[in-house]
Write a protein that holds these residues in place. Structure first.
Motif, PDB file in Angstrom:
ATOM      1  N   ALA A  75       0.839  -1.190   0.000  1.00  0.00           N
ATOM      2  CA  ALA A  75       0.000   0.000   0.000  1.00  0.00           C
ATOM      3  C   ALA A  75       0.879   1.246   0.000  1.00  0.00           C
ATOM      4  O   ALA A  75       2.061   1.177   0.324  1.00  0.00           O
ATOM      5  N   ALA A  76       0.256   2.380  -0.349  1.00  0.00           N
ATOM      6  CA  ALA A  76       0.995   3.640  -0.389  1.00  0.00           C
ATOM      7  C   ALA A  76       0.142   4.779   0.152  1.00  0.00           C
ATOM      8  O   ALA A  76      -1.070   4.827  -0.070  1.00  0.00           O
ATOM      9  N   VAL A  77       0.813   5.671   0.872  1.00  0.00           N
ATOM     10  CA  VAL A  77       0.215   6.921   1.312  1.00  0.00           C
ATOM     11  C   VAL A  77       0.886   8.016   0.490  1.00  0.00           C
ATOM     12  O   VAL A  77       2.110   8.135   0.488  1.00  0.00           O
ATOM     13  N   LEU A  78       0.073   8.792  -0.209  1.00  0.00           N
ATOM     14  CA  LEU A  78       0.571   9.876  -1.049  1.00  0.00           C
ATOM     15  C   LEU A  78       0.166  11.196  -0.408  1.00  0.00           C
ATOM     16  O   LEU A  78      -0.982  11.357   0.003  1.00  0.00           O
ATOM     17  N   VAL A  79       1.100  12.123  -0.343  1.00  0.00           N
ATOM     18  CA  VAL A  79       0.839  13.433   0.247  1.00  0.00           C
ATOM     19  C   VAL A  79       1.064  14.488  -0.829  1.00  0.00           C
ATOM     20  O   VAL A  79       2.121  14.523  -1.471  1.00  0.00           O
ATOM     21  N   GLU A  80       0.063  15.333  -1.033  1.00  0.00           N
ATOM     22  CA  GLU A  80       0.185  16.400  -2.027  1.00  0.00           C
ATOM     23  C   GLU A  80      -0.716  17.554  -1.620  1.00  0.00           C
ATOM     24  O   GLU A  80      -1.883  17.352  -1.290  1.00  0.00           O
ATOM     25  N   ARG A  81      -0.176  18.766  -1.643  1.00  0.00           N
ATOM     26  CA  ARG A  81      -0.989  19.921  -1.262  1.00  0.00           C
ATOM     27  C   ARG A  81      -1.558  20.677  -2.467  1.00  0.00           C
ATOM     28  O   ARG A  81      -2.530  21.397  -2.330  1.00  0.00           O
ATOM     29  N   ASP A  82      -0.969  20.518  -3.650  1.00  0.00           N
ATOM     30  CA  ASP A  82      -1.434  21.221  -4.844  1.00  0.00           C
ATOM     31  C   ASP A  82      -2.739  20.591  -5.363  1.00  0.00           C
ATOM     32  O   ASP A  82      -2.781  19.392  -5.639  1.00  0.00           O
ATOM     33  N   ARG A  83      -3.776  21.391  -5.474  1.00  0.00           N
ATOM     34  CA  ARG A  83      -5.094  20.873  -5.852  1.00  0.00           C
ATOM     35  C   ARG A  83      -5.109  20.236  -7.243  1.00  0.00           C
ATOM     36  O   ARG A  83      -5.756  19.201  -7.445  1.00  0.00           O
ATOM     37  N   GLU A  93      -7.288  -0.560  -8.245  1.00  0.00           N
ATOM     38  CA  GLU A  93      -7.056  -1.073  -6.887  1.00  0.00           C
ATOM     39  C   GLU A  93      -6.916   0.110  -5.932  1.00  0.00           C
ATOM     40  O   GLU A  93      -5.954   0.215  -5.177  1.00  0.00           O
ATOM     41  N   THR A  94      -7.906   0.988  -5.956  1.00  0.00           N
ATOM     42  CA  THR A  94      -7.843   2.238  -5.202  1.00  0.00           C
ATOM     43  C   THR A  94      -7.686   2.033  -3.701  1.00  0.00           C
ATOM     44  O   THR A  94      -7.139   2.894  -3.010  1.00  0.00           O
ATOM     45  N   GLU A  95      -8.134   0.889  -3.190  1.00  0.00           N
ATOM     46  CA  GLU A  95      -8.052   0.629  -1.748  1.00  0.00           C
ATOM     47  C   GLU A  95      -6.612   0.504  -1.265  1.00  0.00           C
ATOM     48  O   GLU A  95      -6.345   0.571  -0.063  1.00  0.00           O
ATOM     49  N   ARG A  96      -5.675   0.348  -2.174  1.00  0.00           N
ATOM     50  CA  ARG A  96      -4.261   0.209  -1.800  1.00  0.00           C
ATOM     51  C   ARG A  96      -3.557   1.561  -1.669  1.00  0.00           C
ATOM     52  O   ARG A  96      -2.377   1.620  -1.335  1.00  0.00           O
ATOM     53  N   PHE A  97      -4.302   2.637  -1.955  1.00  0.00           N
ATOM     54  CA  PHE A  97      -3.718   3.980  -1.952  1.00  0.00           C
ATOM     55  C   PHE A  97      -4.522   4.900  -1.055  1.00  0.00           C
ATOM     56  O   PHE A  97      -5.738   4.811  -0.988  1.00  0.00           O
ATOM     57  N   SER A  98      -3.815   5.801  -0.380  1.00  0.00           N
ATOM     58  CA  SER A  98      -4.460   6.807   0.452  1.00  0.00           C
ATOM     59  C   SER A  98      -3.837   8.159   0.112  1.00  0.00           C
ATOM     60  O   SER A  98      -2.616   8.310   0.189  1.00  0.00           O
ATOM     61  N   LEU A  99      -4.659   9.120  -0.274  1.00  0.00           N
ATOM     62  CA  LEU A  99      -4.182  10.455  -0.629  1.00  0.00           C
ATOM     63  C   LEU A  99      -4.482  11.415   0.510  1.00  0.00           C
ATOM     64  O   LEU A  99      -5.637  11.558   0.925  1.00  0.00           O
ATOM     65  N   MET A 100      -3.437  12.053   1.018  1.00  0.00           N
ATOM     66  CA  MET A 100      -3.594  13.083   2.040  1.00  0.00           C
ATOM     67  C   MET A 100      -3.426  14.434   1.348  1.00  0.00           C
ATOM     68  O   MET A 100      -2.339  14.758   0.871  1.00  0.00           O
ATOM     69  N   LYS A 101      -4.510  15.198   1.293  1.00  0.00           N
ATOM     70  CA  LYS A 101      -4.534  16.471   0.583  1.00  0.00           C
ATOM     71  C   LYS A 101      -4.130  17.598   1.526  1.00  0.00           C
ATOM     72  O   LYS A 101      -4.961  18.323   2.050  1.00  0.00           O
ATOM     73  N   MET A 102      -2.823  17.708   1.749  1.00  0.00           N
ATOM     74  CA  MET A 102      -2.318  18.677   2.724  1.00  0.00           C
ATOM     75  C   MET A 102      -0.810  18.828   2.565  1.00  0.00           C
ATOM     76  O   MET A 102      -0.187  18.118   1.779  1.00  0.00           O
ATOM     77  N   SER A 103      -0.236  19.705   3.369  1.00  0.00           N
ATOM     78  CA  SER A 103       1.210  19.901   3.350  1.00  0.00           C
ATOM     79  C   SER A 103       1.908  18.686   3.949  1.00  0.00           C
ATOM     80  O   SER A 103       1.320  17.924   4.722  1.00  0.00           O
ATOM     81  N   SER A 104       3.177  18.541   3.619  1.00  0.00           N
ATOM     82  CA  SER A 104       3.961  17.422   4.152  1.00  0.00           C
ATOM     83  C   SER A 104       4.056  17.512   5.678  1.00  0.00           C
ATOM     84  O   SER A 104       3.970  16.496   6.365  1.00  0.00           O
ATOM     85  N   GLU A 105       4.215  18.718   6.205  1.00  0.00           N
ATOM     86  CA  GLU A 105       4.332  18.890   7.646  1.00  0.00           C
ATOM     87  C   GLU A 105       3.068  18.422   8.362  1.00  0.00           C
ATOM     88  O   GLU A 105       3.126  17.712   9.356  1.00  0.00           O
TER      89      GLU A 105
END
Length: 184
Positions: free
Chosen positions: A66-74, A89-101
């Motif tokens: 699985a992967a967690v992806l972090v990106e703040r740019d819309r 296989e979208t369940e294997r990915f999680s997108l966090m829509k925010m800054s890395s911090e």
């Protein structure tokens, strides 16, 4: 741009037009995975500055769980969503829509593979690796892959991590950190 190998191999990936992200070329992506070993046997991936999501999608394609992806740019977030949907296989990915911090302050799991390609590379890479280590967000056998401009020289060691491999491909420098043997 496409997924180079694995279960999603050959599938096209969308990328963002403009200068807000620097997509990793297929050549550089192939080189990164050659340096890492072609395939993985499970593990969690953190892509802290995900851009199009190409690197983490490639890692999952090659065997990461699985992967967690972090990106703040819309705009980049929308491209990531479309690329993740392409995998079916979208369940294997999680997108966090925010800054890395902010993302680092919220995650509560340890990662086996971390991709760092921050906009202001040198200072941010050191800060990110230090934080990941201090908060126990990386496993004892974790590998950290940093992509920077070829002119950026990262330190030989950061915390308990040492530079294991480094190579320049065109305008990009790839630096791979692994935990020092004495720290394991």
């Amino acid at each position: 741009m496409r997924v180079v190998a694995g279960i999603f191999g050959g599938r096209p990936l969308k990328t963002l037009d403009g200068k807000t992200t620097r997509p990793t070329s297929d050549k550089v992506k192939g080189a990164i995975f050659s340096m890492l070993g072609q395939f993985f046997e499970g593990g969690r991936v953190l892509d802290l500055y995900a851009g199009s999501g190409s690197l983490s999608i490639e890692a999952v394609s090659r065997g990461a769980d699985a992967a967690v992806l972090v990106e703040r740019d819309r705009k980049a977030q929308q491209i990531i969503i479309e690329n993740i949907e392409m995998t079916k296989e979208t369940e294997r990915f999680s997108l966090m829509k925010m800054s890395s911090e902010r993302a680092l302050s919220l995650v509560d799991m340890a990662f086996d593979l971390v991709f760092l390609d921050p906009p202001y590379a040198e200072e941010q890479v050191v800060k990110d690796i230090t934080f990941l280590e201090e908060k126990s967000l990386i496993t004892s056998s974790a590998t950290i892959v940093c992509e920077t401009d070829k002119n950026v020289m990262l330190p030989e060691t950061i915390g308990s991590f040492s530079c294991a491999k480094e190579k320049v491909y065109g305008i990009s420098r790839i630096t791979i950190y692994e935990r020092n043997e004495v720290s394991r």
